[in-house]
Design a protein around this motif. Structure first.
Motif, PDB file in Angstrom:
ATOM      1  N   GLU A 259     -33.205   8.498   2.984  1.00 41.56           N
ATOM      2  CA  GLU A 259     -33.707   7.433   3.566  1.00 41.56           C
ATOM      3  C   GLU A 259     -33.011   6.323   2.611  1.00 41.56           C
ATOM      4  OE1 GLU A 259     -35.420   6.870   6.064  1.00 41.56           O
ATOM      5  OE2 GLU A 259     -35.393   8.896   6.450  1.00 41.56           O
ATOM      6  N   GLU A 260     -32.633   6.441   1.327  1.00 45.72           N
ATOM      7  CA  GLU A 260     -32.108   5.475   0.454  1.00 45.72           C
ATOM      8  C   GLU A 260     -30.700   4.787   1.041  1.00 45.72           C
ATOM      9  OE1 GLU A 260     -31.706   6.070  -3.802  1.00 45.72           O
ATOM     10  OE2 GLU A 260     -33.810   6.396  -3.704  1.00 45.72           O
ATOM     11  N   ILE A 261     -30.095   6.001   1.559  1.00 45.21           N
ATOM     12  CA  ILE A 261     -28.900   5.509   2.270  1.00 45.21           C
ATOM     13  C   ILE A 261     -29.225   4.450   3.287  1.00 45.21           C
ATOM     14  CG2 ILE A 261     -26.845   6.348   3.764  1.00 45.21           C
ATOM     15  CD1 ILE A 261     -26.796   9.013   2.381  1.00 45.21           C
ATOM     16  N   ARG A 262     -29.893   4.670   4.116  1.00 43.96           N
ATOM     17  CA  ARG A 262     -30.437   3.629   5.241  1.00 43.96           C
ATOM     18  C   ARG A 262     -30.868   2.353   4.575  1.00 43.96           C
ATOM     19  NH1 ARG A 262     -33.341   7.699   9.199  1.00 43.96           N
ATOM     20  NH2 ARG A 262     -31.787   8.061  10.401  1.00 43.96           N
ATOM     21  N   GLN A 263     -31.675   2.540   3.401  1.00 43.98           N
ATOM     22  CA  GLN A 263     -32.224   1.349   2.775  1.00 43.98           C
ATOM     23  C   GLN A 263     -30.954   0.603   2.039  1.00 43.98           C
ATOM     24  OE1 GLN A 263     -34.813  -0.442   3.006  1.00 43.98           O
ATOM     25  NE2 GLN A 263     -35.482   1.402   4.354  1.00 43.98           N
ATOM     26  N   SER A 264     -29.979   1.114   1.627  1.00 43.76           N
ATOM     27  CA  SER A 264     -28.746   0.400   1.115  1.00 43.76           C
ATOM     28  C   SER A 264     -27.923  -0.147   2.155  1.00 43.76           C
ATOM     29  CB  SER A 264     -27.624   1.496   0.328  1.00 43.76           C
ATOM     30  OG  SER A 264     -28.391   2.086  -0.583  1.00 43.76           O
ATOM     31  N   ILE A 265     -28.002   0.552   3.553  1.00 43.22           N
ATOM     32  CA  ILE A 265     -27.390  -0.204   4.514  1.00 43.22           C
ATOM     33  C   ILE A 265     -28.016  -1.522   4.916  1.00 43.22           C
ATOM     34  CG2 ILE A 265     -26.673  -0.117   6.889  1.00 43.22           C
ATOM     35  CD1 ILE A 265     -26.601   3.036   6.893  1.00 43.22           C
ATOM     36  N   VAL A 266     -29.285  -1.663   4.867  1.00 44.13           N
ATOM     37  CA  VAL A 266     -30.128  -3.013   5.014  1.00 44.13           C
ATOM     38  C   VAL A 266     -29.880  -4.052   3.783  1.00 44.13           C
ATOM     39  CG1 VAL A 266     -32.357  -3.860   4.922  1.00 44.13           C
ATOM     40  CG2 VAL A 266     -32.046  -1.710   6.092  1.00 44.13           C
ATOM     41  N   ILE A 267     -29.761  -3.438   2.725  1.00 44.41           N
ATOM     42  CA  ILE A 267     -29.159  -4.471   1.716  1.00 44.41           C
ATOM     43  C   ILE A 267     -27.655  -4.994   1.748  1.00 44.41           C
ATOM     44  CG2 ILE A 267     -28.863  -4.447  -0.745  1.00 44.41           C
ATOM     45  CD1 ILE A 267     -30.817  -2.227  -1.246  1.00 44.41           C
ATOM     46  N   LEU A 268     -27.097  -4.000   1.867  1.00 46.19           N
ATOM     47  CA  LEU A 268     -25.529  -4.385   2.177  1.00 46.19           C
ATOM     48  C   LEU A 268     -25.535  -5.495   3.360  1.00 46.19           C
ATOM     49  CD1 LEU A 268     -23.578  -0.977   1.872  1.00 46.19           C
ATOM     50  CD2 LEU A 268     -23.238  -3.172   0.533  1.00 46.19           C
ATOM     51  N   ARG A 269     -26.225  -5.338   4.427  1.00 44.52           N
ATOM     52  CA  ARG A 269     -26.280  -6.262   5.417  1.00 44.52           C
ATOM     53  C   ARG A 269     -26.735  -7.600   5.267  1.00 44.52           C
ATOM     54  NH1 ARG A 269     -24.581  -4.080  10.432  1.00 44.52           N
ATOM     55  NH2 ARG A 269     -25.122  -2.033  10.733  1.00 44.52           N
ATOM     56  N   GLN A 270     -27.825  -7.571   4.427  1.00 40.45           N
ATOM     57  CA  GLN A 270     -28.319  -8.772   4.000  1.00 40.45           C
ATOM     58  C   GLN A 270     -27.324  -9.606   2.653  1.00 40.45           C
ATOM     59  OE1 GLN A 270     -32.292  -8.763   2.348  1.00 40.45           O
ATOM     60  NE2 GLN A 270     -32.788  -6.914   3.692  1.00 40.45           N
ATOM     61  N   ALA A 271     -26.647  -8.697   1.780  1.00 45.87           N
ATOM     62  CA  ALA A 271     -25.844  -9.194   0.911  1.00 45.87           C
ATOM     63  C   ALA A 271     -24.703  -9.762   1.506  1.00 45.87           C
ATOM     64  CB  ALA A 271     -25.385  -8.122  -0.076  1.00 45.87           C
ATOM     65  N   ILE A 272     -24.109  -9.125   2.368  1.00 44.82           N
ATOM     66  CA  ILE A 272     -22.742  -9.591   2.979  1.00 44.82           C
ATOM     67  C   ILE A 272     -23.123 -11.020   3.856  1.00 44.82           C
ATOM     68  CG2 ILE A 272     -22.707  -8.260   5.091  1.00 44.82           C
ATOM     69  CD1 ILE A 272     -19.741  -8.618   2.893  1.00 44.82           C
ATOM     70  N   ARG A 273     -24.233 -11.123   4.337  1.00 46.72           N
ATOM     71  CA  ARG A 273     -24.967 -12.371   5.062  1.00 46.72           C
ATOM     72  C   ARG A 273     -24.960 -13.206   4.172  1.00 46.72           C
ATOM     73  NH1 ARG A 273     -30.110 -11.302   7.403  1.00 46.72           N
ATOM     74  NH2 ARG A 273     -30.835 -12.369   5.365  1.00 46.72           N
ATOM     75  N   ASP A 274     -25.804 -13.312   2.942  1.00 48.51           N
ATOM     76  CA  ASP A 274     -26.333 -14.079   2.334  1.00 48.51           C
ATOM     77  C   ASP A 274     -25.069 -14.659   0.962  1.00 48.51           C
ATOM     78  OD1 ASP A 274     -28.237 -13.899   3.858  1.00 48.51           O
ATOM     79  OD2 ASP A 274     -29.480 -12.871   2.073  1.00 48.51           O
ATOM     80  N   ILE A 275     -24.381 -14.045   0.913  1.00 50.50           N
ATOM     81  CA  ILE A 275     -23.136 -14.190  -0.245  1.00 50.50           C
ATOM     82  C   ILE A 275     -22.803 -15.564  -0.295  1.00 50.50           C
ATOM     83  CG2 ILE A 275     -21.173 -13.299   0.826  1.00 50.50           C
ATOM     84  CD1 ILE A 275     -20.369 -12.288  -2.112  1.00 50.50           C
ATOM     85  N   PRO A 276     -23.221 -16.201  -1.245  1.00 51.43           N
ATOM     86  CA  PRO A 276     -22.599 -17.635  -1.396  1.00 51.43           C
ATOM     87  C   PRO A 276     -21.265 -17.913  -1.853  1.00 51.43           C
ATOM     88  CG  PRO A 276     -23.837 -17.254  -3.554  1.00 51.43           C
ATOM     89  CD  PRO A 276     -23.786 -15.834  -2.599  1.00 51.43           C
ATOM     90  N   LYS A 277     -20.840 -19.232  -1.581  1.00 53.86           N
ATOM     91  CA  LYS A 277     -19.507 -19.413  -2.088  1.00 53.86           C
ATOM     92  C   LYS A 277     -19.521 -20.034  -3.654  1.00 53.86           C
ATOM     93  CE  LYS A 277     -17.267 -19.997   2.168  1.00 53.86           C
ATOM     94  NZ  LYS A 277     -16.510 -20.345   2.959  1.00 53.86           N
TER      95      LYS A 277
END
Lengths: 360, 154
Positions: A259-277
């Motif tokens: 399940e942690e793999i699934r949560q890591s996917i959720v985190i990765l999707r958010q991180a790559i979306r929100d990454i600032p310049k």
């Protein structure tokens, strides 16, 4: 019946070198004593004689499957002592790398410690096949497949390369599609369930008493994760859940990791979306000011700490590593008491123990 | 969930794309900025020895160049020589090089039969490998000396 001494290890087909001295009465284990130290490298002592940058590759080596967490954990106290404010973009890149590492490490664990130790060859192939995609991403971002030495005091060494975002999202899409297959073939497979269910049960009270960390602790029903309890980096801005399981047996520990793999996917999707310049690193001196600091990082195998004392020179006065594997090992003699000798690999594997990380 | 479902999952994957490649015959495609062996640009090296100082594994020794050329920027005639037995490919030397004389390459197959052959002299390091594209450190930026870097995703 007389008690028979049996040495399991030091060589294992899956993990690194570690011996378990087992006393058996017939088919049952009376007492099990882990004998660690076969891969002790003296990392802490060597770190005192090298400057802080030269220490980075060595500090990462004890856990090659999950080295970005060790790297971050070593860098964080130095940054605290130096008073360097790490740019946000660097923190996001570290988060992305760490979560990719967490997925890769859990797949590695499921392949080797779950698959090989229970004789499940297909899981071994599945785990390594999917992990390969994450290693390709690591290679693209850092230039190395493992042991990146990627975080330096003040930031990270490279920015996200062009095309990384698309490749990461493609990989996550693929993983989300493929995780149910892993579930069907391994975790829900009745043959493995029979093997791992109600084997090596660690109750909640015992887990807290023994001081286990990470997925082992969460597998016993304790909702404890440093990313939520004491957020570091940008984890307080990310929305994710902490999977727990009440049963506390070997199967539930693997379920939590899955399940942690699934949560890591959720985190990765958010991180790559929100990454600032912005910049990816701030200039920081190659020295540690006087003082002491400690880090708390949630790695794939639980909480890791680096306690660093600086004396104003470029070398740390003291580096103390405290890793998840070592804490989880304390549960092994407790779990092995009174079980069948055939359950030993399953229980040992379910702790996802990494001998080099524990021996340091 | 029955054992048949698990078995069927395995059977299905027999007809899917393989992850593995036949390595010596097929090359694994490496991304730009892969940390393979180093490339030395002797016309840029000033012989400061920062690479040898930052190297965690003491891979690098500063030696005079064997060729008879003189390099204006390097009056002491000191160039890095790599002993690849020790190298851990962290590439801190490349990151900390103040003039950008060191670079990444995608050359990773460094095994040799003779132990002398694995010591790479400055001249050997300056050979540009086949298919080497542009300047890898400029593409990825360097931490270390030029520590503050702009965003490079666009």
């Amino acid at each position: 019946m007389s008690i028979l001494d049996l040495n399991v290890g030091p060589q294992h087909p899956g993990s690194g070198h570690m011996r378990i001295m087992v006393k058996t009465d017939g088919d049952f284990i009376v007492e099990a004593t882990p004998d660690i130290g076969y891969v002790h490298r003296g990392v802490e002592k060597i770190a005192e004689s090298r400057n802080i940058i030269k220490n980075i590759p060595m500090i990462c080596r004890p856990n090659i499957a999950d080295d970005s967490h060790l790297n971050w954990s070593y860098i964080a106290p130095i940054e605290t002592l130096q008073g360097v404010e790490v740019p946000e973009r660097a923190l996001y890149i570290r988060t992305i790398l760490c979560e990719m590492n967490r997925i890769a490490s859990h797949l590695y664990g499921m392949a080797i410690m779950g698959g090989v130790f229970s004789g499940h060859t297909t899981m071994y192939m599945f785990g390594f096949g999917d992990r390969e995609l994450l290693l390709d991403l690591n290679e693209m971002l850092t230039g190395a497949r493992m042991t990146f030495s990627f975080s330096v005091p003040g930031g990270v060494r490279r920015d996200l390369p062009g095309g990384f975002r698309e490749k990461l999202l493609d990989t996550l899409d693929y993983l989300e599609l493929h995780l149910p297959a892993i579930d069907r073939i391994f975790l829900s497979n009745p043959i493995f369930v029979e093997r791992a269910k109600n084997v090596g049960v660690l109750r909640k009270a015992d887990a807290v008493r023994l001081g286990v960390v990470g997925p082992v602790l969460r597998g016993s029903g304790v909702r404890c994760d440093i990313r939520k309890d004491a957020p570091y980096g940008v984890y307080d801005r990310l929305d994710f859940e902490i999977p727990t399981s009440k049963e506390g047996d070997s199967l539930s520990r693997w379920r939590v990791r899955f399940e942690e793999i699934r949560q890591s996917i959720v985190i990765l999707r958010q991180a790559i979306r929100d990454i600032p310049k912005g910049p990816i690193a701030k200039k920081s001196p190659i020295m540690i000011p006087k003082g002491e600091a400690i880090s708390r990082i949630e790695s794939a195998r639980g909480e890791i700490n680096h306690y660093i004392i600086g004396d104003g020179s470029d070398k740390p006065y003291r580096v103390k590593m405290n890793t998840g594997s070592f804490k989880n090992l304390l549960a092994l003699p407790f779990l092995l008491k009174g079980v069948h000798i055939g359950d030993l690999p399953i229980i040992y594997g379910s702790l996802d123990y990494w001998p080099i990380e524990a021996d340091r | 969930m029955s054992a048949a479902a698990a078995f069927w999952e395995g059977v299905k994957h027999m007809f899917k794309k393989r992850f593995t490649i036949k390595h010596p015959y097929q090359e694994h495609e490496l991304p730009d900025g892969y940390r393979g062996r180093h490339l030395l640009r002797m016309d840029r090296c000033i012989g400061c020895g920062i690479c040898a100082w930052i190297c965690p594994e003491k891979t690098i020794t500063m030696v005079p160049a064997a060729n008879q050329k003189t390099y204006q920027q390097n009056p002491k005639n000191r160039f890095p020589q790599y002993w690849y037995v020790r190298c851990c490919f962290c590439h801190f030397c490349t990151d900390y090089c103040p003039t950008g004389a060191l670079d990444y390459t995608k050359d990773y197959d460094l095994a040799e039969y003779e132990k002398e052959l694995i010591i790479w002299s400055p001249e050997r390091l300056s050979r540009v490998p086949e298919g080497h594209r542009g300047y890898q450190t400029e593409f990825h930026g360097r931490a270390g000396v030029s520590h503050v870097l702009p965003t490079r995703e666009d």
